[in-house]
Design an enzyme around this catalytic site. Structure first.
Site, PDB file in Angstrom:
ATOM      1  N   LYS A 119       0.816  -1.213   0.000  1.00 60.88           N
ATOM      2  CA  LYS A 119       0.000   0.000   0.000  1.00 60.88           C
ATOM      3  C   LYS A 119       0.843   1.253   0.000  1.00 60.88           C
ATOM      4  O   LYS A 119       0.453   2.263  -0.574  1.00 60.88           O
ATOM      5  CB  LYS A 119      -0.959   0.017   1.208  1.00 60.88           C
ATOM      6  CG  LYS A 119      -2.161  -0.878   1.003  1.00 60.88           C
ATOM      7  CD  LYS A 119      -3.356  -0.407   1.827  1.00 60.88           C
ATOM      8  CE  LYS A 119      -4.533  -1.348   1.647  1.00 60.88           C
ATOM      9  NZ  LYS A 119      -5.658  -1.015   2.533  1.00 60.88           N
ATOM     10  N   LYS A 201      -5.437 -12.018  -8.142  1.00 64.29           N
ATOM     11  CA  LYS A 201      -6.665 -12.090  -7.350  1.00 64.29           C
ATOM     12  C   LYS A 201      -7.699 -11.084  -7.849  1.00 64.29           C
ATOM     13  O   LYS A 201      -7.326 -10.002  -8.280  1.00 64.29           O
ATOM     14  CB  LYS A 201      -6.311 -11.755  -5.885  1.00 64.29           C
ATOM     15  CG  LYS A 201      -7.065 -12.589  -4.874  1.00 64.29           C
ATOM     16  CD  LYS A 201      -6.741 -12.164  -3.462  1.00 64.29           C
ATOM     17  CE  LYS A 201      -8.001 -11.642  -2.809  1.00 64.29           C
ATOM     18  NZ  LYS A 201      -7.903 -11.422  -1.381  1.00 64.29           N
ATOM     19  N   LYS A 204     -11.260  -5.536  -5.594  1.00 65.67           N
ATOM     20  CA  LYS A 204     -12.334  -4.551  -5.742  1.00 65.67           C
ATOM     21  C   LYS A 204     -11.852  -3.241  -6.319  1.00 65.67           C
ATOM     22  O   LYS A 204     -12.629  -2.458  -6.817  1.00 65.67           O
ATOM     23  CB  LYS A 204     -13.112  -4.357  -4.429  1.00 65.67           C
ATOM     24  CG  LYS A 204     -12.311  -3.861  -3.254  1.00 65.67           C
ATOM     25  CD  LYS A 204     -13.198  -3.810  -1.999  1.00 65.67           C
ATOM     26  CE  LYS A 204     -12.358  -3.539  -0.767  1.00 65.67           C
ATOM     27  NZ  LYS A 204     -13.122  -3.665   0.472  1.00 65.67           N
TER      28      LYS A 204
END
Ligand code: TRP
Length: 336
Positions: A119, A201, A204
Site C-alpha cells: 500500500k 486475485k 475490488k
C-alpha cells in the site's frame, strides 16, 4: 439441561472495509460462509470504517458504503438477532485498545507487513502513520471480543499472525488477558481470480471493470463480463495447470452449483468455452439475485439499518468494555 452439557459457544469475529464495491471474491470467500458460523459461534461482524481512512475517502461515499456493507451482511444471511452486527467507529474501545496495544507492537514487526509495503508503494504520496499501524487496530478488533476464530482471506493471514503475537506478548508480560485467535481461511472460493488476468486475485479496486464481478452488478452485466473472461487457446473445459482462466471459472461454477470439477468436466465435454462461460454467468447471476433483492429492500429502509447499528454497537460495547477495563487494570491505570 444438566449444567455440564452447557458448553460456552466459541466466538468468531470478522470485518469488512466500507471502501469499494464488494466483489464475487468477497462473496464466495467470505460473505457466503459467514452465516454458517452463526449457529456454531457467538459471532461479531464489523464494518471497519476506521480502517478505511488509511487511504483518502470521499465522505459521502464512505457513509453510503457503511450502510451498504451492513445491508450486505444481512442480505447474505447474517441475522442481526443471532449475531452482533456493528460499525467499528461506534465502539470507541477499538481506538482505545489500539493505542495500548501499539505499545506492545514493534516497529520492525509492522515494517515487515507485506500489505503495508504494497500500500505504501501504491499510495506513495500518503504513507501516513495509520497505514503503518493498521494491523494493530485489526488486532484490537479481534482481541477486544476475545475471538477464538477469525474468518479471513489469505491476504490477511500475516495480520492475524501479528494479532496472535501481540496477544501472547501481553499475556506473557501480565497474565492471561486475551484469547489467542485462530485464522479460518475457507478452502473453496478463497481464491477467486480476476476475469481479465486469471493469475491475479479479483480485486475490488481493479481499474478494469471487466475483470471484476460486483455482488451488486445487474444480471446482464454479470453475463456480459463472464462472456469476456480471458481463457486460453485450448477448447476443452478441464481443471489443469496452465488453464488459470478455466480453473477460475470452474471454481465459480462449482461454488454456485455444488458440482465437483469432474462433474463439470463431464457436463461440458465436447462443448466449447462459449457455452461454458454463458453457463457460469447464468449460475452466478441466479445465485446473486436473491442477495441483491434483499439488499435493495434494506437500503430503502435506513431507519431499520440504523436500529441494527445501534443495537449492535450496544452489544459490542458491553463485551469490548470488559476487555478494556481488564487491560487498563493490568497496565496500572487508576480506575475510579
Ligand atoms: N484488514 C481486513 C481487510 O482488509 C479487514 C479487517 C479489519 C478485519 N479488522 C478485522 C478482518 C478483524 C478480520 C478481523 O480485509
Amino acid at each position: 439441561m444438566p449444567e455440564e452439557t452447557v458448553i460456552r459457544k466459541k466466538t468468531a469475529l470478522s470485518g469488512i472495509q466500507p471502501s469499494g464495491n464488494l466483489t464475487l471474491g468477497n462473496y464466495l470467500g467470505a460473505l457466503s460462509n459467514f452465516s454458517e458460523f452463526t449457529s456454531e459461534y457467538n459471532c461479531y461482524y464489523c464494518v471497519v470504517d476506521l480502517h478505511s481512512i488509511t487511504v483518502r475517502q470521499i465522505p459521502a461515499e464512505l457513509r453510503r458504503r457503511t450502510y451498504e456493507v451492513l445491508a450486505l451482511y444481512i442480505s447474505c444471511g447474517l441475522d442481526p438477532e443471532k449475531c452482533t452486527l456493528f460499525v467499528q467507529s461506534h465502539v470507541h474501545e477499538h481506538a482505545e485498545l489500539s493505542w495500548m496495544l501499539s505499545c506492545f507492537t514493534m516497529f520492525g514487526e509492522l515494517s515487515r507487513m507485506t500489505q503495508f509495503k504494497d500500500k505504501s508503494a501504491k499510495h506513495a504520496d500518503n504513507i501516513n502513520a495509520g497505514l503503518f499501524t493498521y494491523p494493530v487496530l485489526m488486532a484490537s478488533d479481534i482481541l477486544l471480543y476475545q475471538a477464538d476464530v477469525v474468518p479471513i482471506g489469505q491476504d490477511q493471514k500475516q495480520h492475524l499472525e501479528l494479532a496472535r503475537d501481540i496477544a501472547e506478548r501481553f499475556n506473557g508480560v501480565f497474565s492471561p488477558t486475551f484469547t489467542v485467535p485462530e485464522p479460518y481461511i475457507p478452502k473453496i472460493g478463497a481464491n477467486i481470480m480476476s476475469l481479465a488476468e486469471p493469475t491475479k486475485k479479483m480485486s475490488k479496486s481493479d481499474a478494469n471493470e471487466n475483470a471484476v464481478i460486483r455482488i451488486l452488478d445487474t444480471r446482464d452485466v454479470i453475463i456480459k463480463k463472464f462472456r469476456r473472461a480471458v481463457t486460453d487457446s485450448d477448447t476443452c473445459v478441464r481443471y489443469a495447470d496452465g488453464k488459470d482462466g478455466i480453473k477460475n471459472l470452474m471454481t465459480i461454477y462449482s461454488c454456485f452449483t455444488g458440482k465437483s470439477y469432474d462433474e463439470i468436466e463431464r457436463e461440458f465435454d465436447g462443448r466449447g468455452y462459449g457455452d461454458f462461460k454463458s453457463a457460469v454467468g447464468e449460475v452466478c447471476a441466479d445465485g446473486l439475485q436473491p442477495v441483491k433483492e434483499r439488499f435493495d429492500k434494506l437500503m430503502a429502509d435506513k431507519p431499520y439499518l440504523e436500529s441494527v447499528m445501534r443495537d449492535g454497537a450496544e452489544k459490542a460495547s458491553r463485551a469490548a468494555g470488559k476487555t478494556v477495563s481488564k487491560v487498563k487494570r493490568k497496565l496500572g491505570f487508576v480506575t475510579l
